[in-house]
Design an enzyme around this catalytic site. Structure first.
Site, mmCIF file in Angstrom:
data_model
loop_
_atom_site.group_PDB
_atom_site.id
_atom_site.type_symbol
_atom_site.label_atom_id
_atom_site.label_comp_id
_atom_site.label_asym_id
_atom_site.label_seq_id
_atom_site.Cartn_x
_atom_site.Cartn_y
_atom_site.Cartn_z
ATOM 1 N N HIS A 75 0.844 -1.195 0.000
ATOM 2 C CA HIS A 75 0.000 0.000 0.000
ATOM 3 C C HIS A 75 0.878 1.243 0.000
ATOM 4 O O HIS A 75 1.725 1.407 0.871
ATOM 5 C CB HIS A 75 -0.916 0.010 1.224
ATOM 6 N N TYR A 204 -9.355 5.685 7.208
ATOM 7 C CA TYR A 204 -9.526 6.075 8.602
ATOM 8 C C TYR A 204 -10.622 7.128 8.660
ATOM 9 O O TYR A 204 -10.574 8.113 7.923
ATOM 10 C CB TYR A 204 -8.225 6.655 9.170
ATOM 11 N N PRO A 296 -4.365 0.467 18.536
ATOM 12 C CA PRO A 296 -4.123 -0.004 17.174
ATOM 13 C C PRO A 296 -4.238 1.071 16.103
ATOM 14 O O PRO A 296 -3.956 0.795 14.937
ATOM 15 C CB PRO A 296 -5.209 -1.071 16.983
ATOM 16 N N LYS A 300 0.981 -0.016 14.983
ATOM 17 C CA LYS A 300 2.351 -0.144 15.477
ATOM 18 C C LYS A 300 2.617 -1.387 16.329
ATOM 19 O O LYS A 300 3.778 -1.717 16.588
ATOM 20 C CB LYS A 300 2.728 1.097 16.298
ATOM 21 N N TYR A 388 3.867 6.699 9.999
ATOM 22 C CA TYR A 388 3.008 5.576 9.623
ATOM 23 C C TYR A 388 3.811 4.452 8.962
ATOM 24 O O TYR A 388 3.591 3.276 9.256
ATOM 25 C CB TYR A 388 1.898 6.042 8.684
#
Length: 397
Positions: A75, A204, A296, A300, A388
């Site tokens: 991704h 998100y 979550p 990580k 990220y």
């Protein structure tokens, strides 16, 4: 009583323990793995699904990346939905070519377990009454009962990879350890279903109704989450209610694309931030969830476990190959620098994207303004993207 001798005793057969075992095996270092649960239970646990490049590289180093390469989904970006408007964060462009890979922790565990089986390495599953002894002394040991026998393993080092509720951290004297914790006032209701994902990349969602996340495990299996009160129970939510609430938190385009179906697995996970300092206690080293927990939101948890193992495996290999204890001495320091940065990012993402019942309207507007700035600024998006995809591994000199 059976007595065995080894160099490293690994407690816990999650990804951290299995990965450490595989890396030690590749380096020719004798070790034994002890797990309280059954192999079937360990292999079936549903967990995270986003791998940083650091984790991908470690699995390649361990020689267990065949399935990852075949089935993992690279991704290059993520989407953040705020006030009904989607914003794409181009991870690859913002970080000089880095990306993440979608590949479930369940699959990582199965791959590592299969590699261990293929190599014929010693593992004790369903070990009862596991105890660690004398890890501040010269001869640490692990004792447990297994299939009616009492077994003691003498070793040079103990790797505590046995999770938040494990025996290793609990065995450390209270005056030798300090913990830091934050409990969040909500949980994530997660559903796994054999339906195609609603989008090619993760979404998100920050909405007035609460946070949501649209994720996936493959092109045909999706993982969705909803922010719910801690008082909710899984049985309070039918599949139909879940899908309806998810629709209510999505934008119209995603709502139209959403494919629903029966849940394979449904669970509610509370959110917690937790750190143990230090992560080394004499000859005992904590790694993964035994040492730290992150919410979550920042993806990580598994990746921090992998980076702990990167430091620990290289330190042990250095010790057995050269006699140098430098890596072992700096293990806790190296890990905690990365841990606290990941804790900060996970807290920040959780704070920005969730609705807290206690927040005032002023605080809510401030969060909206911060999100607007982050998503509208190259510098802001770069900060998000760098964290990220995973910060680099750095070692103390």
């Amino acid at each position: 009583m059976n007595t065995l001798n080894t160099k490293v005793a690994i407690i816990g057969s999650g990804p951290a323990g299995l990965l450490l075992g595989q890396l030690l095996y590749k380096a020719g270092i004798d070790h034994v793995l002890i797990e309280q649960r059954s192999a079937e239970y360990v292999a079936s646990r549903i967990r995270a699904g986003i791998l940083e490049q650091v984790s991908v590289d470690l699995l390649e180093q361990a020689g267990v990346d065949t399935q990852l390469k075949a089935k993992g989904l690279p991704h290059e970006g993520i989407e953040i939905l705020v006030n009904g408007e989607k914003h794409r964060v181009d991870l690859k462009q913002l970080t000089g070519g880095q990306q993440v890979t979608v590949y479930g922790q369940t699959e990582v565990t199965k791959d590592l377990m299969q590699a261990r089986t293929d190599a014929g390495l010693t593992s004790f599953y369903e070990a009862d009454n596991v105890q660690v002894h004398d890890f501040y002394g010269e001869q640490p040991s692990v004792s447990f009962a297994h299939e009616g026998r009492q077994i003691t393993i003498h070793c040079d080092f103990i790797a505590g990879c046995d999770g938040y509720h494990g025996v290793c951290r609990a065995s450390v004297p209270a005056d030798k350890i300090k913990t830091f914790e934050k409990i969040y006032p909500f949980g994530w209701l997660g559903v796994l279903a054999d339906v195609p994902p609603v989008a090619d990349e993760l979404i998100y969602v920050q909405s007035e109704r609460g946070f949501a996340l649209c994720s996936m495990r493959s092109h045909t299996r999706s993982r969705y989450y909803l922010q719910v009160p801690l008082t909710d129970k899984v049985e309070d939510w039918s599949d139909e209610q879940f899908w309806e609430e998810l629709r209510n938190r999505l934008d119209p385009e995603s709502r139209e694309k959403l494919v629903t179906g029966p849940s394979i697995e449904k669970s509610i996970a509370p959110l917690r931030s937790f750190v143990t300092e230090p992560m080394r206690f004499g000859k005992l080293f904590l790694a993964g969830d035994a040492a730290h927990i992150v919410p979550p939101t920042g993806a990580k948890g598994l990746n921090l476990a992998a980076s702990d193992i990167a430091y620990l495996s290289s330190a042990l290999i250095e010790y057995y190959q050269t006699g140098s204890e430098s890596g072992l001495e700096h293990y806790s320091e190296n890990c905690l620098k990365r841990v606290w940065k990941a804790e900060r990012f996970s807290w920040w993402m959780t704070h920005l994207l969730h609705r807290f019942e206690t927040e005032t309207e002023f605080e809510h507007r401030i969060k909206q303004a911060e999100l607007s700035y982050i998503l509208g600024s190259t510098a802001g998006q770069t900060t998000l993207a760098e964290n990220y995809v995973g910060l680099p591994l750095q070692k103390a000199s």
